[in-house]
Design a protein around this motif. Sequence first.
Motif, PDB file in Angstrom:
ATOM      1  N   ALA A  49      -9.270   2.044   1.149  1.00  0.00           N
ATOM      2  CA  ALA A  49      -8.604   2.315   2.425  1.00  0.00           C
ATOM      3  C   ALA A  49      -9.634   2.594   3.520  1.00  0.00           C
ATOM      4  N   LEU A  68      -2.876   2.865   6.288  1.00  0.00           N
ATOM      5  CA  LEU A  68      -4.196   2.925   5.662  1.00  0.00           C
ATOM      6  C   LEU A  68      -4.798   4.325   5.785  1.00  0.00           C
ATOM      7  N   THR A  74       0.825  -1.209   0.000  1.00  0.00           N
ATOM      8  CA  THR A  74       0.000   0.000   0.000  1.00  0.00           C
ATOM      9  C   THR A  74       0.860   1.261   0.000  1.00  0.00           C
ATOM     10  N   ALA A  76      -4.867  -2.394  -1.233  1.00  0.00           N
ATOM     11  CA  ALA A  76      -5.866  -1.831  -0.311  1.00  0.00           C
ATOM     12  C   ALA A  76      -7.167  -2.616  -0.378  1.00  0.00           C
TER      13      ALA A  76
END
Length: 397
Positions: A280, A265, A203, A216
Motif C-alpha cells: 500500500a 490505500l 483491497t 495492493a
Amino acid sequence: MASQVSAALAALAGDFDSYLMDSTTISSKLTIPAEELVPAICRHLCHGNDGSSAAEGIVDQAIRALSSLLSVGNVSGDGTWTRMVFAQEGSADIDIDGKEVLDSVLKLLEWSGTSARTLAVQEQAMRSIYYLTDAATLKGLYTSPKEEGGMGFGAAVGSQIYDAGGLLDDEAAGGSSDDDMARRDLAWRLDTHRTLRACLDHTTTSSSPSLQRWAAAAIRNLIAEDRRRACGAIAACASQGGSAVLRYDSFTNSSLVETGGVMILSSLISSDDADTRAHAIAALSATISTTRGVQASLEMLSEVTGAGAAPSSTSDANVVRSVLQGGGLGPSLAQLLLSADDSVAKMGLAFAASLVGPILDNPKGTTGKVKAGISAGTLFDDDEDGLAAYREAALNL
C-alpha cells in the motif's frame, strides 16, 4: 467431458506448484512450448463460462493453472509464459486473442459475492494480474522476439518504444482509438483503468487477506504502467504540435482521488498484514510520483499548444490531502520508521519524503518568494504558494 477437462487443468496446476519447490529444474520439466500451452489453458477462461456448474469448475481450474504457470515463469526468470498471454492471436484450433483472455481474467475479478469459491477464484485471477503487469513483463513485450511472445523490435529499439509509452507515434495510426492501439501494441491489450478499478475494489476485501495483498501489489505495477502510457501519450501529442488526439488519460488524473482510491490505500497502511502495508505504501508513493510526472507533462503540453491544452484535474496536493484524510500518517507509519529492519524504515522514509517533497525542493512555491509568515489560523487555508497540503502533511508527520 467437462469433468475430464477440469481434472486435467487441476493436475496441470498441481504440477506447476510442485515445480516451484525446485526452481533450478523448471526449464527441463516444462517441455511443452509456450505458444501451445498458454492458449490451451486460456481457451477455457474464454469459452468455459456458460453458466453451468461444470463450466464453472473448468473456469476455476483454468485460472488456477494459469496463475501457477505465471508464478513458475516468474520464479524461473522466463517471461515467455507471461508474454504469451498478451501475444495470442488466435488460430483455427483456438480462436482467442490476448485481449480476450485479459478481459476474461478481469471478468472473474468483477464477480460479486464473498463466497469461498468466489474469493478463491479471484485470488488466483489477481495473482495472474500481478505477474502480467510486472514492468519487466511489459517491457519484454517490446524487446523480445516474436517467438518468445514479444513484438520483435530488439533490445535497443524496443526499450525506446517502451520508454516512449508504446507505439503511439505510428504515422499510419493517426488519431486511432484505444481498440486500434490494442491491435498494434500488445501491452495496450490490458485495460489499465478497468484493472485498477477492480484492484481497488479488492483491497477492501478484508475476508481474504491474501486477495487483498495481491490487489495492493498489483496496484503498484498498474500505477507505473499508467504513468508510462500517460506521459508517452502526452509526449506524442506534443510532438505533433498538440494537434493529435491525446490517446490516454492517466487514472491518477481522472479517477483515483474522486473514487476514493487514495483513501482506500491509505487505510491499508494500518493493515495487520505486513506485506499489505508495504504494498500500500509503495502504491501511494508511486501514485504521488505519477501525479507529479503527469502534471509536469501536461504543463509541457500546455506550453506547446497554448490555452488549448486541458489542465490536470488532479494535483499531487489533492492526493496528499486524501492520504491525510485516509489516516495514512497515523501510528502505522510511525511503526515503519521505528522498525529495526533498514529496508522497512527506508520505505517509510521514502513515503514521508514524497509527501513533503515540494516544500524541500521549492520552499518558495508558485509565488517565487518565501512567505514572511503564516498565522496558525490560516496555515492550511492560505494556499497562495500552492504548499498548504504539504505543510499540513509536514505537521502531521
